[in-house]
Design an enzyme around this catalytic site. Sequence first.
Site, PDB file in Angstrom:
ATOM      1  N   LYS A 151      -2.952   5.332  -6.570  1.00  0.00           N
ATOM      2  CA  LYS A 151      -2.465   6.415  -7.413  1.00  0.00           C
ATOM      3  C   LYS A 151      -1.354   5.895  -8.347  1.00  0.00           C
ATOM      4  O   LYS A 151      -1.611   5.042  -9.153  1.00  0.00           O
ATOM      5  CB  LYS A 151      -1.990   7.568  -6.529  1.00  0.00           C
ATOM      6  CG  LYS A 151      -2.934   7.883  -5.348  1.00  0.00           C
ATOM      7  CD  LYS A 151      -4.271   8.464  -5.762  1.00  0.00           C
ATOM      8  CE  LYS A 151      -5.274   8.520  -4.620  1.00  0.00           C
ATOM      9  NZ  LYS A 151      -4.816   9.189  -3.416  1.00  0.00           N
TER      10      LYS A 151
ATOM     11  N   ARG B 235      -7.219 -13.479   5.012  1.00  0.00           N
ATOM     12  CA  ARG B 235      -7.113 -12.224   5.773  1.00  0.00           C
ATOM     13  C   ARG B 235      -5.725 -12.091   6.398  1.00  0.00           C
ATOM     14  O   ARG B 235      -5.245 -11.004   6.660  1.00  0.00           O
ATOM     15  CB  ARG B 235      -8.228 -12.155   6.843  1.00  0.00           C
ATOM     16  CG  ARG B 235      -8.149 -10.922   7.730  1.00  0.00           C
ATOM     17  CD  ARG B 235      -9.485 -10.583   8.394  1.00  0.00           C
ATOM     18  NE  ARG B 235     -10.108 -11.716   9.057  1.00  0.00           N
ATOM     19  CZ  ARG B 235      -9.749 -12.185  10.261  1.00  0.00           C
ATOM     20  NH1 ARG B 235      -8.776 -11.635  10.942  1.00  0.00           N
ATOM     21  NH2 ARG B 235     -10.388 -13.234  10.781  1.00  0.00           N
TER      22      ARG B 235
ATOM     23  N   ASP C  65       4.358   9.377   4.013  1.00  0.00           N
ATOM     24  CA  ASP C  65       3.399   8.969   2.985  1.00  0.00           C
ATOM     25  C   ASP C  65       4.111   9.193   1.652  1.00  0.00           C
ATOM     26  O   ASP C  65       4.372  10.331   1.265  1.00  0.00           O
ATOM     27  CB  ASP C  65       2.126   9.822   3.107  1.00  0.00           C
ATOM     28  CG  ASP C  65       1.055   9.448   2.088  1.00  0.00           C
ATOM     29  OD1 ASP C  65       1.427   8.983   0.985  1.00  0.00           O
ATOM     30  OD2 ASP C  65      -0.141   9.629   2.379  1.00  0.00           O
TER      31      ASP C  65
ATOM     32  N   TYR D 175      -3.079  15.219   3.168  1.00  0.00           N
ATOM     33  CA  TYR D 175      -4.162  14.680   2.344  1.00  0.00           C
ATOM     34  C   TYR D 175      -5.443  14.769   3.186  1.00  0.00           C
ATOM     35  O   TYR D 175      -5.427  14.434   4.385  1.00  0.00           O
ATOM     36  CB  TYR D 175      -3.836  13.220   1.990  1.00  0.00           C
ATOM     37  CG  TYR D 175      -4.977  12.504   1.325  1.00  0.00           C
ATOM     38  CD1 TYR D 175      -5.310  12.779  -0.004  1.00  0.00           C
ATOM     39  CD2 TYR D 175      -5.743  11.570   2.009  1.00  0.00           C
ATOM     40  CE1 TYR D 175      -6.370  12.141  -0.610  1.00  0.00           C
ATOM     41  CE2 TYR D 175      -6.799  10.921   1.405  1.00  0.00           C
ATOM     42  CZ  TYR D 175      -7.110  11.215   0.089  1.00  0.00           C
ATOM     43  OH  TYR D 175      -8.168  10.580  -0.509  1.00  0.00           O
TER      44      TYR D 175
HETATM   45  C1  LIG Z   1      -5.268   9.203  -2.048  1.00  0.00           C
HETATM   46  C2  LIG Z   1      -4.318   9.420  -0.947  1.00  0.00           C
HETATM   47  C3  LIG Z   1      -4.452   8.764   0.289  1.00  0.00           C
HETATM   48  C4  LIG Z   1      -5.613   7.851   0.598  1.00  0.00           C
HETATM   49  O1  LIG Z   1      -5.580   6.718  -0.202  1.00  0.00           O
HETATM   50  P1  LIG Z   1      -6.880   5.836  -0.611  1.00  0.00           P
HETATM   51  O2  LIG Z   1      -6.295   4.760  -1.449  1.00  0.00           O
HETATM   52  O3  LIG Z   1      -7.817   6.733  -1.327  1.00  0.00           O
HETATM   53  O4  LIG Z   1      -7.457   5.337   0.673  1.00  0.00           O
HETATM   54  C5  LIG Z   1      -3.481   8.994   1.250  1.00  0.00           C
HETATM   55  N1  LIG Z   1      -2.451   9.829   1.020  1.00  0.00           N
HETATM   56  C6  LIG Z   1      -2.297  10.495  -0.138  1.00  0.00           C
HETATM   57  C7  LIG Z   1      -1.140  11.399  -0.316  1.00  0.00           C
HETATM   58  C8  LIG Z   1      -3.221  10.312  -1.169  1.00  0.00           C
HETATM   59  O5  LIG Z   1      -3.075  10.970  -2.328  1.00  0.00           O
END
Ligand SMILES: *Cc1c(COP(=O)(O)O)cnc(C)c1O
Length: 403
Positions: free
Chosen positions: A213, A56, A188, A114
Amino acid sequence: MKNLQFGSQCVRAARDTKTTRPHQLPIYATSSFAFDDLPEGMAVFSGEQAGHLYSRFGNPTIDAVAEKIAQLEMHGSGEEGHGLFCSSGMSAISTLCIGLLQPGDAILTQPNLYGGTDELFRKVLQPLGFEVILADLSDLNTVAKALEQHAAIRMVYFETPANPTLSCVDIKAVSALAHSHQAIAVADNTFATPYLQQPLLLGADYIVHSTTKYLNGHGNSTAGAIVGKDKETMQEQVFPALKLLGTNGSPFEAWLLNNGMKTLELRMERHCQNAAQIAEWLTQQPQVSRVNYPGLPDHPDHQLAGQQMRHFGGVVSFELKGGLHAGRQFVEGLELCTLAPTMGDVDTLVMHPATMSHLRVPVEQREAAGISDGMIRLSVGIENIEDIRSDLEKGMASIEKRG
Ligand SMILES: *Cc1c(COP(=O)(O)O)cnc(C)c1O
């Protein structure tokens, strides 16, 4: 390893050379690490000696991948970034906010976030006493005014390009404004990846990723990452939040992510090339009333995106003249493209925000954010462009037939 080009670093980094010499990064499927004797255990626990204790807190597979993402985000600068690997994009965002902010502090952010981040801010952080202030971050005067009016703002949080209208935020200018008001800037970087855009080199203090992604790219793991420029805050504030909230990722997910990242440059080149061609093609379709892609000269952020991004990304959204009805028919007519609520995978993915990701958003709010009933989001894959285009032609034709 330090002087390699970006794409080479994607392929070569994150190998474990500390113990044996495996050719590839192994999965350390162990929850804890053993010591030879009590003095060694004490030295590692106290931090006098480097080493692993408990997964962890960190693990060779996890650490190698976190370090690799930090290297890619700082690539070419000669400076060091500090990375942490998390169980999801959402866990990266919540860990960073809880680690850096106190109740009473305010976050300045954009209304078109998001969906999960928007809900985290409103439904989890706000009830805990964190204030959330929404403003159009693409307008620098609005940002300056908000910072002057709310002395409690400690963090400016943004997404660029943002989902699903692909609007952009001027990373350099917004980070500078944040700093002039003693606030930190957080980006982000999920949509762009460090191959297309490096927010930390443009002035942001931290980046977060949903590695689920593009960084992974193959749709087979859910994970996230945080990278910060300041080693001390990463070690003293963000890492304890991760360790104590338990938002760490698993070694297996880290290993999958590392495999995906090896082809990041190749995939992004192809995603962007295909997306640019599809965006151009969409502008010529009679059923389409509007195309959102920063690479198109008439996109409001075309110039800004050109300055801060290498290419314009792999996501395109567009509006169908026939609204919701046409949107349904279009999606039903597709055979190759996959209908799925994610993006950044190697295959072309289609999403209908009005009936999927934004189903629970009130119609007026959704439309104010530029998301109409007839909007379709395409995460353009790396298939051959002819196959993608001919499938989209089938979708368009199915509108005409039934329309
Ligand atoms: C999918 C996404 C998230 C969240 O990510 P997870 O891996 O699903 O928790 C945050 N920001 C953006 C821009 C995203 O496309």
